[in-house]
Design an enzyme around this catalytic site. Structure first.
Site, PDB file in Angstrom:
ATOM      1  N   PRO A  11       4.728  -4.491   1.815  1.00 55.42           N
ATOM      2  CA  PRO A  11       4.019  -5.760   1.916  1.00 55.42           C
ATOM      3  C   PRO A  11       2.741  -5.691   2.738  1.00 55.42           C
ATOM      4  O   PRO A  11       2.664  -4.977   3.743  1.00 55.42           O
ATOM      5  CB  PRO A  11       5.031  -6.691   2.588  1.00 55.42           C
ATOM      6  CG  PRO A  11       6.019  -5.795   3.231  1.00 55.42           C
ATOM      7  CD  PRO A  11       6.069  -4.561   2.387  1.00 55.42           C
ATOM      8  N   ASN A  12       1.773  -6.444   2.263  1.00 53.45           N
ATOM      9  CA  ASN A  12       0.471  -6.651   2.922  1.00 53.45           C
ATOM     10  C   ASN A  12      -0.475  -5.461   2.801  1.00 53.45           C
ATOM     11  O   ASN A  12      -1.644  -5.569   3.171  1.00 53.45           O
ATOM     12  CB  ASN A  12       0.643  -7.050   4.399  1.00 53.45           C
ATOM     13  CG  ASN A  12       1.434  -8.334   4.548  1.00 53.45           C
ATOM     14  OD1 ASN A  12       1.072  -9.343   3.943  1.00 53.45           O
ATOM     15  ND2 ASN A  12       2.529  -8.302   5.284  1.00 53.45           N
ATOM     16  N   ARG A  19      -7.494  -6.585   6.089  1.00 60.65           N
ATOM     17  CA  ARG A  19      -6.528  -7.056   7.073  1.00 60.65           C
ATOM     18  C   ARG A  19      -6.650  -6.231   8.355  1.00 60.65           C
ATOM     19  O   ARG A  19      -6.541  -5.007   8.310  1.00 60.65           O
ATOM     20  CB  ARG A  19      -5.153  -6.869   6.441  1.00 60.65           C
ATOM     21  CG  ARG A  19      -3.999  -6.840   7.361  1.00 60.65           C
ATOM     22  CD  ARG A  19      -2.857  -6.062   6.690  1.00 60.65           C
ATOM     23  NE  ARG A  19      -1.640  -6.231   7.439  1.00 60.65           N
ATOM     24  CZ  ARG A  19      -0.626  -5.377   7.405  1.00 60.65           C
ATOM     25  NH1 ARG A  19      -0.666  -4.309   6.644  1.00 60.65           N
ATOM     26  NH2 ARG A  19       0.440  -5.576   8.121  1.00 60.65           N
ATOM     27  N   TYR A  24      -6.033  -1.046  10.884  1.00 56.31           N
ATOM     28  CA  TYR A  24      -5.747  -0.321   9.641  1.00 56.31           C
ATOM     29  C   TYR A  24      -6.986   0.292   8.975  1.00 56.31           C
ATOM     30  O   TYR A  24      -6.844   0.970   7.954  1.00 56.31           O
ATOM     31  CB  TYR A  24      -5.042  -1.258   8.655  1.00 56.31           C
ATOM     32  CG  TYR A  24      -3.708  -1.773   9.182  1.00 56.31           C
ATOM     33  CD1 TYR A  24      -2.650  -0.887   9.397  1.00 56.31           C
ATOM     34  CD2 TYR A  24      -3.518  -3.115   9.492  1.00 56.31           C
ATOM     35  CE1 TYR A  24      -1.436  -1.338   9.900  1.00 56.31           C
ATOM     36  CE2 TYR A  24      -2.304  -3.576   9.989  1.00 56.31           C
ATOM     37  CZ  TYR A  24      -1.276  -2.686  10.189  1.00 56.31           C
ATOM     38  OH  TYR A  24      -0.078  -3.124  10.682  1.00 56.31           O
ATOM     39  N   ASN A  75       5.094   4.065   2.553  1.00 55.82           N
ATOM     40  CA  ASN A  75       4.703   3.234   3.690  1.00 55.82           C
ATOM     41  C   ASN A  75       5.351   1.880   3.432  1.00 55.82           C
ATOM     42  O   ASN A  75       4.814   1.071   2.669  1.00 55.82           O
ATOM     43  CB  ASN A  75       3.192   3.095   3.795  1.00 55.82           C
ATOM     44  CG  ASN A  75       2.803   2.248   5.006  1.00 55.82           C
ATOM     45  OD1 ASN A  75       3.653   1.611   5.617  1.00 55.82           O
ATOM     46  ND2 ASN A  75       1.523   2.241   5.345  1.00 55.82           N
ATOM     47  N   ALA A  78       6.134  -3.762   6.864  1.00 54.01           N
ATOM     48  CA  ALA A  78       7.083  -4.397   7.786  1.00 54.01           C
ATOM     49  C   ALA A  78       8.536  -4.194   7.366  1.00 54.01           C
ATOM     50  O   ALA A  78       9.451  -4.312   8.200  1.00 54.01           O
ATOM     51  CB  ALA A  78       6.763  -5.882   7.904  1.00 54.01           C
ATOM     52  N   GLU A  99       7.857   9.302   5.350  1.00 55.03           N
ATOM     53  CA  GLU A  99       7.488   7.942   5.779  1.00 55.03           C
ATOM     54  C   GLU A  99       6.106   8.007   6.424  1.00 55.03           C
ATOM     55  O   GLU A  99       5.862   8.857   7.291  1.00 55.03           O
ATOM     56  CB  GLU A  99       8.534   7.483   6.802  1.00 55.03           C
ATOM     57  CG  GLU A  99       8.276   6.135   7.432  1.00 55.03           C
ATOM     58  CD  GLU A  99       9.359   5.783   8.466  1.00 55.03           C
ATOM     59  OE1 GLU A  99      10.406   6.489   8.557  1.00 55.03           O
ATOM     60  OE2 GLU A  99       9.143   4.814   9.204  1.00 55.03           O
ATOM     61  N   HIS A 101       2.921   5.769   8.243  1.00 53.77           N
ATOM     62  CA  HIS A 101       2.335   4.547   8.826  1.00 53.77           C
ATOM     63  C   HIS A 101       0.896   4.840   9.204  1.00 53.77           C
ATOM     64  O   HIS A 101       0.629   5.853   9.858  1.00 53.77           O
ATOM     65  CB  HIS A 101       3.119   4.086  10.063  1.00 53.77           C
ATOM     66  CG  HIS A 101       4.535   3.765   9.728  1.00 53.77           C
ATOM     67  ND1 HIS A 101       4.878   2.641   9.027  1.00 53.77           N
ATOM     68  CD2 HIS A 101       5.670   4.469   9.929  1.00 53.77           C
ATOM     69  CE1 HIS A 101       6.181   2.654   8.822  1.00 53.77           C
ATOM     70  NE2 HIS A 101       6.689   3.748   9.357  1.00 53.77           N
ATOM     71  N   ARG A 108       2.581   0.229  19.524  1.00 55.36           N
ATOM     72  CA  ARG A 108       2.439  -1.195  19.249  1.00 55.36           C
ATOM     73  C   ARG A 108       3.679  -1.969  19.756  1.00 55.36           C
ATOM     74  O   ARG A 108       4.421  -1.462  20.585  1.00 55.36           O
ATOM     75  CB  ARG A 108       2.180  -1.391  17.743  1.00 55.36           C
ATOM     76  CG  ARG A 108       0.893  -0.683  17.303  1.00 55.36           C
ATOM     77  CD  ARG A 108       0.620  -0.861  15.829  1.00 55.36           C
ATOM     78  NE  ARG A 108       0.377  -2.260  15.488  1.00 55.36           N
ATOM     79  CZ  ARG A 108       0.352  -2.725  14.240  1.00 55.36           C
ATOM     80  NH1 ARG A 108       0.553  -1.887  13.218  1.00 55.36           N
ATOM     81  NH2 ARG A 108       0.122  -3.995  14.004  1.00 55.36           N
TER      82      ARG A 108
HETATM   83  C1  DQA Z   1       2.458  -0.164   8.951  1.00 54.94           C
HETATM   84  C2  DQA Z   1       3.064  -0.525  10.299  1.00 54.94           C
HETATM   85  C3  DQA Z   1       4.054  -1.673  10.153  1.00 54.94           C
HETATM   86  O1  DQA Z   1       4.622  -1.994  11.406  1.00 54.94           O
HETATM   87  C4  DQA Z   1       3.333  -2.910   9.636  1.00 54.94           C
HETATM   88  O2  DQA Z   1       4.256  -3.961   9.434  1.00 54.94           O
HETATM   89  C5  DQA Z   1       2.571  -2.625   8.386  1.00 54.94           C
HETATM   90  C6  DQA Z   1       1.827  -1.362   8.277  1.00 54.94           C
HETATM   91  C7  DQA Z   1       1.355   0.916   9.078  1.00 54.94           C
HETATM   92  O3  DQA Z   1       0.981   1.475   8.052  1.00 54.94           O
HETATM   93  O4  DQA Z   1       0.869   1.188  10.181  1.00 54.94           O
HETATM   94  O5  DQA Z   1       2.475  -3.456   7.498  1.00 54.94           O
HETATM   95  O6  DQA Z   1       3.479   0.366   8.112  1.00 54.94           O
END
Ligand code: DQA
Length: 155
Positions: A11-12, A19, A24, A75, A78, A99, A101, A108
């Site tokens: 998501p997002n 964003r 990011y 990735n 959340a 995985e 990020h 964080r």
């Molecule tokens: C994320 C880190 C997560 O905590 C966050 O919710 C994201 C992006 C990252 O790529 O740093 O949406 O996965």
């Protein structure tokens, strides 16, 4: 190698580049996809690159990877910190799982320090920006090369 590397985004991540760019970066997800495709092509690997804001859709792609995927780079956004269902799906996949990020989640908020996905992941990359995806693909490529060399040695 006939099956694909599944690169899955949660998501997002469709808002990448717009964003919170201070966290990011300015690259869009389309930019990341293009770079991943280039990196994979360099190694002769096929890529299936997806993003969804829906947990169930991500689970369906992980199931698809059971039949058509050699590795998963994910990735989970959340969902990393909340989704037992994504962990269960990954546990039903036999190949390597990495995985990724973009941000360093350990630097964080404390709720980002726990990952359900890490209970399954063979490796975790955090804080390398979008380059993390390319590093994960690089790792997949070298694992595939080693496996092919071992298979050759046996035959
Ligand atoms: C994320 C880190 C997560 O905590 C966050 O919710 C994201 C992006 C990252 O790529 O740093 O949406 O996965």
């Amino acid at each position: 190698m006939t099956s694909a590397v599944f690169v899955l985004n949660g998501p997002n991540l469709n808002l990448l580049g717009k964003r919170q760019p201070h966290i990011y970066g300015h690259e869009t997800l389309a930019d990341v996809e293009e770079r991943c495709r280039g990196q994979a092509a360099h190694h002769g690997l096929d890529i299936r690159f997806h993003q969804s804001n829906m947990e169930g859709q991500i689970i369906d792609w992980i199931h698809e990877a059971r039949d058509h995927g050699s590795a998963i780079v994910i990735n989970p956004g959340a969902f990393t910190h909340t989704s037992v269902a994504i962990l269960d799906a990954l546990n039903a996949f036999d190949g390597p799982v990495f995985e990724v990020h973009i941000s360093n989640v350990h630097k964080r908020e404390s709720f980002r320090h726990h990952s359900y996905v890490s209970l399954r992941a063979d490796g975790v990359i955090a804080g390398f920006g979008t380059q993390g995806y390319l590093l994960a693909i690089e790792r997949v490529a070298s694992l595939i090369k080693v496996a092919a060399a071992e298979a050759d040695a046996v035959s």
